[in-house]
Design an enzyme around this catalytic site. Sequence first.
Site, PDB file in Angstrom:
ATOM      1  N   HIS A   1     -11.197  10.251   6.452  1.00 25.70           N
ATOM      2  CA  HIS A   1     -11.083   8.799   6.610  1.00 25.70           C
ATOM      3  C   HIS A   1     -10.593   8.390   7.993  1.00 25.70           C
ATOM      4  O   HIS A   1     -11.060   7.397   8.538  1.00 25.70           O
ATOM      5  CB  HIS A   1     -10.116   8.283   5.539  1.00 25.70           C
TER       6      HIS A   1
ATOM      7  N   ARG B   1      -0.810   9.402   8.647  1.00 29.70           N
ATOM      8  CA  ARG B   1      -0.735   7.977   8.981  1.00 29.70           C
ATOM      9  C   ARG B   1      -0.331   7.136   7.772  1.00 29.70           C
ATOM     10  O   ARG B   1      -0.861   7.327   6.674  1.00 29.70           O
ATOM     11  CB  ARG B   1      -2.101   7.493   9.487  1.00 29.70           C
TER      12      ARG B   1
ATOM     13  N   ARG C   1      -0.393   9.063   1.627  1.00 23.07           N
ATOM     14  CA  ARG C   1      -1.772   9.474   1.400  1.00 23.07           C
ATOM     15  C   ARG C   1      -1.968  10.993   1.323  1.00 23.07           C
ATOM     16  O   ARG C   1      -2.782  11.488   0.560  1.00 23.07           O
ATOM     17  CB  ARG C   1      -2.608   8.928   2.540  1.00 23.07           C
TER      18      ARG C   1
ATOM     19  N   GLU D   1       0.864  -1.187   0.000  1.00 20.53           N
ATOM     20  CA  GLU D   1       0.000   0.000   0.000  1.00 20.53           C
ATOM     21  C   GLU D   1       0.894   1.228   0.000  1.00 20.53           C
ATOM     22  O   GLU D   1       2.121   1.120   0.172  1.00 20.53           O
ATOM     23  CB  GLU D   1      -0.957  -0.008   1.197  1.00 20.53           C
TER      24      GLU D   1
ATOM     25  N   HIS E   1      -8.703  10.059   2.697  1.00 16.63           N
ATOM     26  CA  HIS E   1      -8.341   8.920   1.837  1.00 16.63           C
ATOM     27  C   HIS E   1      -8.550   9.337   0.391  1.00 16.63           C
ATOM     28  O   HIS E   1      -9.606   9.892   0.057  1.00 16.63           O
ATOM     29  CB  HIS E   1      -9.201   7.708   2.185  1.00 16.63           C
TER      30      HIS E   1
HETATM   31  C1  SIN Z   1      -7.499   1.007   2.556  1.00  9.47           C
HETATM   32  O1  SIN Z   1      -7.794  -0.175   2.425  1.00  9.47           O
HETATM   33  O2  SIN Z   1      -7.171   1.741   1.628  1.00  9.47           O
HETATM   34  C2  SIN Z   1      -7.563   1.623   3.931  1.00  9.47           C
HETATM   35  C3  SIN Z   1      -6.414   1.188   4.715  1.00  9.47           C
HETATM   36  C4  SIN Z   1      -6.135   2.176   5.790  1.00  9.47           C
HETATM   37  O3  SIN Z   1      -6.842   3.164   5.949  1.00  9.47           O
HETATM   38  O4  SIN Z   1      -5.125   1.982   6.464  1.00  9.47           O
END
Ligand code: SIN
Length: 539
Positions: free
Chosen positions: A348, A383, A288, A127, A242
């Site tokens: 988010h 975060r 993010r 991610e 997000h």
């Molecule tokens: C996501 O699945 O994009 C959210 C994961 C997160 O907020 O850490």
Amino acid sequence: MRLDRFVVPLEIEGLPTITTEVAIFGSGIAGLTVAATLTRPASAIVFSKGPFDDGSTRYAQGGIAAAIGEDDTPLLHHDDTVVAAVGLADEISVRTLTEEAPEAIAFLEQMGVRFDRVNGELSRTLEGGHSRERIVHAGGDATGAELSRALFQAVIARGTGIRNDAFLVDILKDEEGVACAAIVLLEGAPTIVRCRHLVIASGGAGQLYASTTSPAPCTGDGMAVALRAGAVLSDVEFMQFHPTVLVSTSDPRPLISEALRGEGAIIRDREGRPVMEGVHPLGDLAPRDVVARTMATTMAVEGCTELYLDATSIGAKMPLRFPTIFASLLAMGIDPTLDPIPISPAAHYTIGGITTTIDGETSLPGLYAVGEVASTGIHGANRLASNSLLEGVVFGRRIARHIDQQPTLALRAPAERPLSAVTSDSHSPLAREEIRQMMDMVAGVVRNGTDLAAALSRLEAREMGAVSLSERAIEDANIVQLAQVLTESALSRTSSVGAHFRQDGAVIDDALPQRQLVARAREGEIVHTMVLLDAPALD
Ligand code: SIN
């Protein structure tokens, strides 16, 4: 700002009373982990605002980060967390989080969580901001639902009490100022819960915004209650947005997991141009704050209100790897293997919260906080993806172990009338929605001092209505209170860092890192203080 307009004394004499060793408010991953770790599980009760799984945990898609691969180490995970946090991470907290992460995954498996596996090994994905594949997941994109299921069953099996429809109104202290009880609306009836240890695990405040992935219960009650009781909050201005949230009028808005970008999806504008190209070395997997800000800027320049996630490269893997997202998009007439997915950023995750140590202790003796409601300093100004479920498990276990080590003393008696039973803005049924729309406009991805100051004046000018001891009325008042705290905090942090971007402020990369503490100094008065973070002490 003065808190006393949210405060009216409430008579507690004669209210029904429940007694327990440990009162845990919140039934998401953090609260359930505390309950599942205590050595005397029957000594605790978990109080859930609604049904046990209606908070954020169940909605979590992507997964949990932990350095479990042979190519990975807790130090690499630490470094990625610190980089994403833009200089504001607390060193000890991040070390604790990342070093205890592999153990946290093992604990969850012992609790019955069935993570996805490939050839017997835990399946891992990437991610944003992670330099290694270290996100473990369950049910493809249904990690939160599986965690909720398994932990809830484990907690029930261990004999811990669970009370649904239990809304935390306020905290009571004894004559030495130790938190020793709570006022709760239990199925609507005011009730006193007396306890030795009070744990707030009630989740974040995403519902301060109209456009959010946070479900209805996330009205920031735990933070509002803790502030009224005298606990210190920190960094409330850092709301994480997000980037890839489905454009929709639903509340909450459906999340399109960052893990899709981990599997190759790309954010494009309406002409098909890749929005993140040339912006950051990690491209679509940049942290993010960078992605959300780039999207907001692109939308402003191009005069549009949505961009598109192109997940077509995932192809036939999509239904298997992301079954929940795939099914819900298909139900809306979007086939993500062929069609662009309309997206825009939305609130988010509440990065700030009740300030805690790594054992979950707050500045108020007897009161602990864990999960999204807490601020351990691990997230700094932004975060890192998939560190939030992890934080609930790592720090939830630490709180339980800390409580286990405390001597069993006599129960303390509440000595003071509670400061609350808050009043509500009950004159206007539109009040909550107006505030949420305003927060979207002025306290979103891009902020400026003029608009923040105007919003603060509007919030301060709101007439508070008559006392009403109902969940809806107290939630409304908590939202007004926290919206004020967030707006004030965003105003007083005049430079841009991480998730807090001030159009009218300098971006200061090498400034001394400062946390913003918020506390109730005297009766009713709230003060904001900037404190320097200790210099990082890496080995
Ligand atoms: C996501 O699945 O994009 C959210 C994961 C997160 O907020 O850490």
